[in-house]
Design a protein around this motif. Structure first.
Motif, PDB file in Angstrom:
ATOM      1  N   LEU A 136      -1.193  -4.493   6.050  1.00  0.00           N
ATOM      2  CA  LEU A 136      -0.199  -4.199   7.079  1.00  0.00           C
ATOM      3  C   LEU A 136       1.178  -4.747   6.710  1.00  0.00           C
ATOM      4  O   LEU A 136       2.194  -4.239   7.179  1.00  0.00           O
ATOM      5  N   ASP A 137       1.208  -5.771   5.852  1.00  0.00           N
ATOM      6  CA  ASP A 137       2.478  -6.392   5.483  1.00  0.00           C
ATOM      7  C   ASP A 137       3.372  -5.465   4.675  1.00  0.00           C
ATOM      8  O   ASP A 137       4.600  -5.651   4.647  1.00  0.00           O
ATOM      9  N   TRP A 138       2.813  -4.492   3.948  1.00  0.00           N
ATOM     10  CA  TRP A 138       3.670  -3.551   3.213  1.00  0.00           C
ATOM     11  C   TRP A 138       3.786  -2.216   3.942  1.00  0.00           C
ATOM     12  O   TRP A 138       4.290  -1.245   3.401  1.00  0.00           O
ATOM     13  N   GLY A 139       3.323  -2.157   5.191  1.00  0.00           N
ATOM     14  CA  GLY A 139       3.621  -1.015   6.047  1.00  0.00           C
ATOM     15  C   GLY A 139       2.611   0.100   6.060  1.00  0.00           C
ATOM     16  O   GLY A 139       2.886   1.173   6.624  1.00  0.00           O
ATOM     17  N   THR A 140       1.448  -0.097   5.474  1.00  0.00           N
ATOM     18  CA  THR A 140       0.438   0.957   5.438  1.00  0.00           C
ATOM     19  C   THR A 140      -0.616   0.713   6.517  1.00  0.00           C
ATOM     20  O   THR A 140      -0.606  -0.328   7.196  1.00  0.00           O
ATOM     21  N   THR A 141      -1.514   1.666   6.669  1.00  0.00           N
ATOM     22  CA  THR A 141      -2.586   1.540   7.659  1.00  0.00           C
ATOM     23  C   THR A 141      -3.958   1.391   7.011  1.00  0.00           C
ATOM     24  O   THR A 141      -4.957   1.279   7.719  1.00  0.00           O
ATOM     25  N   ASP A 142      -3.994   1.394   5.685  1.00  0.00           N
ATOM     26  CA  ASP A 142      -5.246   1.131   4.982  1.00  0.00           C
ATOM     27  C   ASP A 142      -4.944   0.503   3.640  1.00  0.00           C
ATOM     28  O   ASP A 142      -3.785   0.392   3.243  1.00  0.00           O
ATOM     29  N   ALA A 143      -5.975   0.094   2.924  1.00  0.00           N
ATOM     30  CA  ALA A 143      -5.809  -0.674   1.684  1.00  0.00           C
ATOM     31  C   ALA A 143      -5.900   0.190   0.433  1.00  0.00           C
ATOM     32  O   ALA A 143      -6.040  -0.335  -0.670  1.00  0.00           O
ATOM     33  N   ARG A 144      -5.765   1.498   0.582  1.00  0.00           N
ATOM     34  CA  ARG A 144      -5.909   2.379  -0.572  1.00  0.00           C
ATOM     35  C   ARG A 144      -4.725   2.234  -1.523  1.00  0.00           C
ATOM     36  O   ARG A 144      -3.559   2.330  -1.125  1.00  0.00           O
ATOM     37  N   VAL A 145      -5.007   2.027  -2.795  1.00  0.00           N
ATOM     38  CA  VAL A 145      -3.983   1.919  -3.832  1.00  0.00           C
ATOM     39  C   VAL A 145      -4.471   2.672  -5.066  1.00  0.00           C
ATOM     40  O   VAL A 145      -5.560   2.403  -5.567  1.00  0.00           O
ATOM     41  N   GLY A 146      -3.653   3.601  -5.566  1.00  0.00           N
ATOM     42  CA  GLY A 146      -4.027   4.355  -6.757  1.00  0.00           C
ATOM     43  C   GLY A 146      -3.322   3.874  -8.008  1.00  0.00           C
ATOM     44  O   GLY A 146      -3.918   3.785  -9.083  1.00  0.00           O
ATOM     45  N   SER A 147      -2.012   3.553  -7.891  1.00  0.00           N
ATOM     46  CA  SER A 147      -1.238   3.144  -9.066  1.00  0.00           C
ATOM     47  C   SER A 147      -0.085   2.249  -8.638  1.00  0.00           C
ATOM     48  O   SER A 147       0.332   2.244  -7.476  1.00  0.00           O
ATOM     49  N   LEU A 148       0.420   1.501  -9.612  1.00  0.00           N
ATOM     50  CA  LEU A 148       1.539   0.582  -9.393  1.00  0.00           C
ATOM     51  C   LEU A 148       2.557   0.762 -10.511  1.00  0.00           C
ATOM     52  O   LEU A 148       2.183   0.855 -11.680  1.00  0.00           O
ATOM     53  N   ARG A 149       3.829   0.788 -10.141  1.00  0.00           N
ATOM     54  CA  ARG A 149       4.868   0.952 -11.157  1.00  0.00           C
ATOM     55  C   ARG A 149       6.030   0.005 -10.877  1.00  0.00           C
ATOM     56  O   ARG A 149       6.442  -0.181  -9.735  1.00  0.00           O
ATOM     57  N   ARG A 150       6.559  -0.580 -11.943  1.00  0.00           N
ATOM     58  CA  ARG A 150       7.744  -1.421 -11.811  1.00  0.00           C
ATOM     59  C   ARG A 150       8.947  -0.563 -11.396  1.00  0.00           C
ATOM     60  O   ARG A 150       9.123   0.529 -11.912  1.00  0.00           O
ATOM     61  N   ALA A 151       9.732  -1.060 -10.479  1.00  0.00           N
ATOM     62  CA  ALA A 151      10.949  -0.359 -10.065  1.00  0.00           C
ATOM     63  C   ALA A 151      12.048  -0.690 -11.062  1.00  0.00           C
ATOM     64  O   ALA A 151      12.824  -1.619 -10.863  1.00  0.00           O
ATOM     65  N   VAL A 152      12.084   0.051 -12.145  1.00  0.00           N
ATOM     66  CA  VAL A 152      12.998  -0.234 -13.263  1.00  0.00           C
ATOM     67  C   VAL A 152      13.948   0.937 -13.442  1.00  0.00           C
ATOM     68  O   VAL A 152      13.520   2.081 -13.599  1.00  0.00           O
TER      69      VAL A 152
END
Length: 243
Positions: free
Chosen positions: A179-195
């Motif tokens: 909930l701290d990053w604003g979603t309603t579930d814990a689903r995560v597929g990928s992560l990318r650096r904001a570069v």
């Protein structure tokens, strides 16, 4: 307004280095527009809608609602002539946030909430968390360095349907539950650096503008010096002659 010839005469030319993003009400960069160079929590007084965006430099996050809430859209430097180009589900953009440049990125992942259980630390992009770490859900993050973009789908994809393939900005800090990053579930597929590189990197228009200014000033000063020499020579008396 100061012109190129005013450089160094007490009225320095100031190229628009601060301008980094422009939001337009209509498609194709038309209609009323608003310029931002930093975070803006409420764009409603300036724009009733947003159908095109021009990012001059840096990375930005657009938000569907005021105060950095609602659907989020990650934008790099470039032109977006239609809101569908950033996979927007509507023309609603009510706030925006500049993502600061960072020289390094580091993030810790925890499967359970509140940093319990096994921890995994990453410093590079991850296109599929399930393949790499056998994780399809993440309940807490600790972002130590840099900003990251979390994608619900694999390979940094953004879905075009309601509720599909959302993305979330993770700034340095603690995220003890999803909930701290604003979603309603814990689903995560990928992560990318904001570069997007440092503010000057890739800013070809800015660099060309500065080069033009200095070239113009150099030519102007050269012409002024030549004119002074010519005027001085015209005032010098010529040799006297007797008859």
């Amino acid at each position: 307004m100061a012109g190129a010839g005013d450089w160094g005469r007490g009225r320095p030319v100031s190229p628009r280095l601060a301008l980094q993003i422009t939001l337009y009400e209509d498609r194709g960069f038309q209609g009323r527009h608003h310029e931002c160079s930093s975070d803006h929590p409420n764009l409603q007084p300036y724009l009733s809608r947003c159908n095109s965006v021009r990012v001059d430099s840096g990375c930005w996050m657009l938000y569907e609602l005021p105060n950095y809430s609602g659907l989020q859209y990650f934008l790099r430097r470039g032109d977006y002539a239609d809101h569908q180009q950033w996979m927007g589900l509507s023309d609603s953009v009510r706030s925006c946030r500049l993502i600061p440049h960072a020289s390094s990125h580091r993030l810790r992942i925890y499967d359970p909430e509140d940093y319990r259980g096994q921890m995994v630390e990453i410093t590079e992009n991850c296109s599929c968390l399930h393949d790499r770490f056998h994780l399809s859900e993440i309940h807490s993050f600790n972002v130590l360095e840099g900003s990251w973009v979390l994608y619900e789908l694999l390979n940094y994809r953004r879905g075009g349907g309601e509720g599909a393939g959302r993305q979330y900005l993770l700034r340095p800090g603690d995220y003890r539950q999803y909930l701290d990053w604003g979603t309603t579930d814990a689903r995560v597929g990928s992560l990318r650096r904001a570069v997007c590189g440092p503010p000057w990197k890739g800013s070809a228009k800015i660099m060309l503008g500065i080069m033009w200014i200095f070239l113009h000033v150099s030519v102007e000063r050269g012409c002024e010096a030549e004119a002074k020499r010519t005027a001085s020579g015209a005032r010098m008396p010529g040799p006297s002659s007797t008859y």
